[in-house]
Scaffold this motif. Structure first.
Motif, PDB file in Angstrom:
ATOM      1  N   GLN A  11       0.640  -1.274  -0.013  1.00 10.14           N
ATOM      2  CA  GLN A  11       0.302  -0.101   0.113  1.00 10.14           C
ATOM      3  C   GLN A  11       0.839   1.520   0.064  1.00 10.14           C
ATOM      4  OE1 GLN A  11      -2.464  -0.746   3.310  1.00 10.14           O
ATOM      5  NE2 GLN A  11      -3.328  -2.400   2.478  1.00 10.14           N
ATOM      6  N   LYS A  12       1.756   1.328   1.012  1.00  5.72           N
ATOM      7  CA  LYS A  12       2.656   2.508   0.902  1.00  5.72           C
ATOM      8  C   LYS A  12       3.503   2.750  -0.322  1.00  5.72           C
ATOM      9  CE  LYS A  12       3.074   4.630   3.874  1.00  5.72           C
ATOM     10  NZ  LYS A  12       2.712   6.095   4.123  1.00  5.72           N
ATOM     11  N   ALA A  13       4.158   1.406  -1.190  1.00  6.68           N
ATOM     12  CA  ALA A  13       4.670   1.426  -2.312  1.00  6.68           C
ATOM     13  C   ALA A  13       3.834   2.213  -3.396  1.00  6.68           C
ATOM     14  CB  ALA A  13       5.019   0.119  -2.622  1.00  6.68           C
ATOM     15  N   ARG A  40      10.018   6.442 -13.550  1.00  5.84           N
ATOM     16  CA  ARG A  40       8.570   5.596 -13.281  1.00  5.84           C
ATOM     17  C   ARG A  40       8.665   4.304 -13.670  1.00  5.84           C
ATOM     18  NH1 ARG A  40       4.608   9.830 -16.921  1.00  5.84           N
ATOM     19  NH2 ARG A  40       4.470  11.400 -15.463  1.00  5.84           N
ATOM     20  N   ARG A  41       9.538   3.806 -14.262  1.00  6.67           N
ATOM     21  CA  ARG A  41       9.755   2.178 -14.352  1.00  6.67           C
ATOM     22  C   ARG A  41      10.212   1.658 -12.964  1.00  6.67           C
ATOM     23  NH1 ARG A  41      11.977   3.072 -19.521  1.00  6.67           N
ATOM     24  NH2 ARG A  41      13.991   2.792 -18.637  1.00  6.67           N
ATOM     25  N   SER A  42      11.050   2.281 -12.447  1.00  4.18           N
ATOM     26  CA  SER A  42      11.762   2.094 -11.286  1.00  4.18           C
ATOM     27  C   SER A  42      10.615   1.868 -10.044  1.00  4.18           C
ATOM     28  CB  SER A  42      12.866   3.086 -10.763  1.00  4.18           C
ATOM     29  OG  SER A  42      13.748   3.080 -11.615  1.00  4.18           O
ATOM     30  N   VAL A  43       9.890   3.180  -9.914  1.00  5.61           N
ATOM     31  CA  VAL A  43       8.897   3.100  -8.773  1.00  5.61           C
ATOM     32  C   VAL A  43       7.837   2.151  -9.128  1.00  5.61           C
ATOM     33  CG1 VAL A  43       7.046   4.885  -9.644  1.00  5.61           C
ATOM     34  CG2 VAL A  43       7.818   4.663  -7.492  1.00  5.61           C
ATOM     35  N   VAL A  44       7.445   1.879 -10.383  1.00  3.98           N
ATOM     36  CA  VAL A  44       6.256   0.778 -10.686  1.00  3.98           C
ATOM     37  C   VAL A  44       6.848  -0.564 -10.303  1.00  3.98           C
ATOM     38  CG1 VAL A  44       4.956  -0.309 -12.688  1.00  3.98           C
ATOM     39  CG2 VAL A  44       5.005   2.253 -12.422  1.00  3.98           C
ATOM     40  N   SER A  45       8.148  -0.892 -10.327  1.00  3.91           N
ATOM     41  CA  SER A  45       8.571  -2.100 -10.191  1.00  3.91           C
ATOM     42  C   SER A  45       8.496  -2.254  -8.620  1.00  3.91           C
ATOM     43  CB  SER A  45      10.099  -2.157 -10.849  1.00  3.91           C
ATOM     44  OG  SER A  45      11.007  -1.634  -9.855  1.00  3.91           O
ATOM     45  N   ILE A  50       6.612  -6.907  -5.023  1.00  7.73           N
ATOM     46  CA  ILE A  50       5.991  -7.040  -3.971  1.00  7.73           C
ATOM     47  C   ILE A  50       4.752  -8.073  -4.221  1.00  7.73           C
ATOM     48  CG2 ILE A  50       4.678  -6.540  -1.975  1.00  7.73           C
ATOM     49  CD1 ILE A  50       6.228  -3.841  -1.889  1.00  7.73           C
ATOM     50  N   ALA A  51       4.095  -7.720  -5.297  1.00  9.88           N
ATOM     51  CA  ALA A  51       2.614  -8.416  -5.513  1.00  9.88           C
ATOM     52  C   ALA A  51       3.351  -9.882  -6.162  1.00  9.88           C
ATOM     53  CB  ALA A  51       1.799  -7.777  -6.659  1.00  9.88           C
ATOM     54  N   GLU A  52       4.076  -9.837  -7.017  1.00  6.55           N
ATOM     55  CA  GLU A  52       4.557 -10.940  -7.676  1.00  6.55           C
ATOM     56  C   GLU A  52       5.136 -12.091  -6.644  1.00  6.55           C
ATOM     57  OE1 GLU A  52       7.255 -12.625 -11.502  1.00  6.55           O
ATOM     58  OE2 GLU A  52       7.321 -10.480 -11.112  1.00  6.55           O
ATOM     59  N   PHE A  62       9.463 -15.338  -2.079  1.00  2.72           N
ATOM     60  CA  PHE A  62       8.671 -14.157  -1.683  1.00  2.72           C
ATOM     61  C   PHE A  62      10.080 -13.198  -1.228  1.00  2.72           C
ATOM     62  CE2 PHE A  62       5.537 -11.797   1.197  1.00  2.72           C
ATOM     63  CZ  PHE A  62       5.259 -10.861   0.578  1.00  2.72           C
ATOM     64  N   SER A  63      10.825 -13.543  -0.488  1.00  2.00           N
ATOM     65  CA  SER A  63      11.614 -12.945   0.102  1.00  2.00           C
ATOM     66  C   SER A  63      12.821 -12.238  -1.053  1.00  2.00           C
ATOM     67  CB  SER A  63      12.743 -13.434   1.196  1.00  2.00           C
ATOM     68  OG  SER A  63      13.768 -12.986   1.721  1.00  2.00           O
ATOM     69  N   GLY A  64      12.961 -13.137  -2.147  1.00  2.00           N
ATOM     70  CA  GLY A  64      13.731 -12.706  -3.369  1.00  2.00           C
ATOM     71  C   GLY A  64      13.107 -11.421  -3.941  1.00  2.00           C
ATOM     72  N   PHE A  65      11.941 -11.396  -4.031  1.00  2.00           N
ATOM     73  CA  PHE A  65      11.074 -10.684  -4.903  1.00  2.00           C
ATOM     74  C   PHE A  65      11.094  -9.217  -4.170  1.00  2.00           C
ATOM     75  CE2 PHE A  65       9.633 -13.927  -7.587  1.00  2.00           C
ATOM     76  CZ  PHE A  65       9.544 -13.346  -8.680  1.00  2.00           C
ATOM     77  N   LEU A  66      11.009  -9.418  -2.853  1.00  2.00           N
ATOM     78  CA  LEU A  66      11.102  -8.280  -2.133  1.00  2.00           C
ATOM     79  C   LEU A  66      12.379  -7.636  -2.024  1.00  2.00           C
ATOM     80  CD1 LEU A  66       9.306  -9.627   1.245  1.00  2.00           C
ATOM     81  CD2 LEU A  66       8.467  -7.945  -0.527  1.00  2.00           C
TER      82      LEU A  66
END
Length: 117
Positions: A11-13, A40-45, A50-52, A62-66
């Motif tokens: 939510q904060k992202a 914009r690409r950086s912030v969208v990622s 997190i979702a992926e 999950f930790s890897g994507f975080l």
């Protein structure tokens, strides 16, 4: 699998992404395909990773994507500093951006640590 929409960090992202999109609207038009696009690409990622990651069943995945999302916050921070250096944003906007970014970084680091326990 986690419900990413309930995660405070996701939510904060999203809030950070909205803020950055508003901020980059005033960047010079000739930057639309360079720094504006990169920021914009950086912030969208960040919320995207997190979702992926939340869609995976293992804590390790999950930790890897975080961690990827956290790396994107570093990339974004650098781009925001460059935006300041190039005088696309002022000191107040730089400070507000950095505050948002630091908050998301802390939240990501906390979640990563909790998953590794």
């Amino acid at each position: 699998m986690h419900n990413y929409k309930e995660l405070k960090v996701w939510q904060k992202a999203r809030e950070l992404a909205k803020f950055i999109y508003q901020l980059t609207k005033k960047f010079p038009k000739e930057e639309i395909y360079s720094l504006t696009s990169q920021v914009r690409r950086s912030v969208v990622s960040i919320p995207s990773n997190i979702a992926e990651g939340a869609g995976h069943f293992s804590k390790k995945e999950f930790s890897g994507f975080l961690e990827i999302a956290c790396a994107s916050t570093c990339e974004l921070d650098t781009q925001i500093i460059l935006s300041y250096d190039l005088e696309f944003i002022n000191q107040s906007e730089l400070n507000e951006s950095k505050s948002y970014i630091e908050e998301v970084q802390k939240m990501l680091n906390g979640l990563i640590k909790s998953l590794k326990k």
